[in-house]
Scaffold this active site. Structure first.
Site, mmCIF file in Angstrom:
data_model
loop_
_atom_site.group_PDB
_atom_site.id
_atom_site.type_symbol
_atom_site.label_atom_id
_atom_site.label_comp_id
_atom_site.label_asym_id
_atom_site.label_seq_id
_atom_site.Cartn_x
_atom_site.Cartn_y
_atom_site.Cartn_z
ATOM 1 N N CYS B 128 0.809 -1.224 0.000
ATOM 2 C CA CYS B 128 0.000 0.000 0.000
ATOM 3 C C CYS B 128 0.846 1.281 0.000
ATOM 4 O O CYS B 128 0.546 2.227 -0.732
ATOM 5 C CB CYS B 128 -0.936 0.009 1.201
ATOM 6 S SG CYS B 128 -0.151 -0.480 2.751
ATOM 7 N N HIS B 241 -3.379 6.162 4.201
ATOM 8 C CA HIS B 241 -1.969 6.454 4.438
ATOM 9 C C HIS B 241 -1.628 7.827 3.850
ATOM 10 O O HIS B 241 -2.113 8.181 2.779
ATOM 11 C CB HIS B 241 -1.074 5.414 3.740
ATOM 12 C CG HIS B 241 -1.106 4.058 4.366
ATOM 13 N ND1 HIS B 241 -1.720 3.786 5.575
ATOM 14 C CD2 HIS B 241 -0.574 2.877 3.945
ATOM 15 C CE1 HIS B 241 -1.568 2.503 5.864
ATOM 16 N NE2 HIS B 241 -0.888 1.924 4.894
#
Lengths: 337, 337
Positions: B128, B241
């Site tokens: 990710c 994130h």
């Protein structure tokens, strides 16, 4: 002699810590007075076992005062410092107002103690995010000359004062309970969120907080050739600022040498054992005066690069502790004269 | 033809999102089956209005399946992918296990779609933290050739699965109530704290998560000369994130040019008006498929440097969305043949 003290902004979060530090560190004094805005004047506080009444800050407040430690908003500092200087008092100022003025030394005692003497009545203490970074930079700069710094901050809400902490705590409660919360300090929700803006827009897309890290670092090291690229981010942490710091040095410094330099440096504690899950974290560094460093390693993207993680209590070393250390430095160096 | 699908790890957080995305994006299929570990087998789920029973993953699961999208732990992926390949099925794998293997393309459709064809049965989707960074890097690399990246991450707890989110939410409740909480996913308290370690110790003081950002980036761009210096930090944010990214390019790219390149790029949304307090924040980017970029500015410490802030939903573009996009790419490019 610096024996008559005044604490300006004595009832704020940093002011309270300054009082506590003066007690803890047995700061020598003959008389002490506590000053604050009209709103807080009249508050009773206990200092070294004696009860004092907080007095309203006025142009006459500094008669007979030798040294004043101020932690106030910029506008208040702009007003009161000249009153103090006129009365022959030396001001150690926490605010941002005087830091970049000529004739005002910007001092971190572990980094540029010699600068403390070049004052004309006002000595400034740097911004919290700058202070911990320059303490970390100092031994590396001495050993290998730092040319460039890329820093990303993870800044706690206590940096925005008591209302900042409230926005986090009460905001978090609201999120967890499915309630709404009206922010007081921040422009956006901080609980379970990140805000990539601290301060106002200042220069070419950088914020005022970021530009403080650029200019204050150069002033403290007395070296405009040190280039700094900062990004300042507010994180949902109550207290202690953290920073990822990448430095490029003229002479390469290995991680092993850096660790040794950090370990020998004044004001730095190394916590660096990744395999054992040991590194500085905000929850462990609160209420401590040191700058904590971990994750020391070679920068994989640059020949003379070194990178590490740095955490410090922004209200202590980032503010109150540094100011008290400057006062101690003044007292100590005068005693030596 | 890719018309018979299997979703492996169908009941996990990313598996659930994959199902949702296949519905939302009207992914074409004739048959679909949902596979999971023995523990989750038997669960009933509804997909496109039809009820399906989740089947246990076995070596026989892939008979007649053309394409399998897997989101499982590394160990499960190591086991099931060869079963699928043997049955003539193409696997799109979310795990870390296959990513760096030779003959396994590592694909982000906005970045290296051409790589999708070089598979021998397994195609990997990156970690990710890598995915959102390479999407951001792509237009800059094409325009000016990126030589170096310094990246600091601010990673959400959802990256550590459902228990990671629980550690944050239940940990925060405990802190606010003065209770204690036993962490399940993390080695340390994450509520109101930061953990500067994601993954295990891997190489010269870097963690496994950090080294993924180094190696995966080089593999995706097919260019080992791109140097990456990452620091990965877990922050008390539930989802999405964030990253501060500094890139040095061979040819200088101005902030204005970068903004234009980002705005034209597929999969990127620019939110960049500092004066108005507008930039990407985790709370605003959740449940969106794009990579969001803001705070675009010149690096003040380097001639050809550019720095910006990048946020993306780590469960979507960082995982489920990218895998579904790879599947779409396979179907689309085959249809074109």
């Amino acid at each position: 002699m610096y024996e008559n003290l005044a604490i300006v902004g004595a009832t704020g979060a940093v002011g309270r810590l300054i009082r506590q530090l003066l007690e803890e560190r047995k700061f020598p004094y003959k008389t002490i007075k506590f000053l604050a805005s009209k709103r807080s004047a009249g508050t009773e506080i206990t200092f070294n076992g004696t009860t004092h009444t907080v007095e309203e800050l006025t142009p006459e407040s500094f008669e007979g005062v030798d040294i004043a430690i101020g932690s106030t908003p910029d506008e208040a500092a702009a007003e009161f410092a000249p009153w103090a200087v006129k009365a022959g008092c030396v001001v150690i100022d926490e605010s941002g107002y005087w830091r970049m003025k000529e004739d005002v030394p910007l001092v971190v005692p572990e980094v540029n103690p010699e600068a403390v003497h070049n004052h004309k009545g006002i000595i400034s203490s740097p911004n919290c995010s700058t202070t911990q970074m320059v303490v970390a930079m100092k031994p590396l700069h001495e050993a290998g000359k730092i040319k460039r710094v890329v820093v990303s901050t993870y800044q706690a809400t206590s940096g925005a004062g008591v209302v900042g902490e409230e926005d986090l705590i009460n905001g978090a409660k609201a999120v967890l309970n499915g309630d709404t919360y009206q922010n007081k300090a921040f422009a956006h929700q901080i609980a379970f969120n990140l805000i990539p803006q601290i301060g106002s827009e200042k220069y070419e897309g950088y914020t005022s907080e970021e530009m403080k890290m650029v200019y204050e670092t150069q002033k403290i090291f007395g070296d405009d050739s040190i280039k700094v690229c900062p990004t300042c981010v507010r994180v949902p942490v109550t207290n202690c600022h953290s920073e990822t710091i990448m430095v490029e040095t003229e002479r390469p410094i290995s991680p092993a040498e850096a660790r040794e330099l950090f370990e020998k440096a004044e004001g730095i504690t190394v916590v660096d054992n990744l395999g054992a899950g040991e590194y500085p974290m905000p929850k462990d560094c609160s209420n401590k005066n040191d700058v904590f460093i971990g994750r020391i390693r070679k920068d994989l993207s640059c020949e003379n690069g070194l990178t590490f993680w740095c955490v410090s209590d922004n209200l202590r070393k980032g503010a109150a502790t540094n100011a008290v250390q400057i006062a101690e430095l003044l007292v100590r160096t005068q005693a030596a004269v």
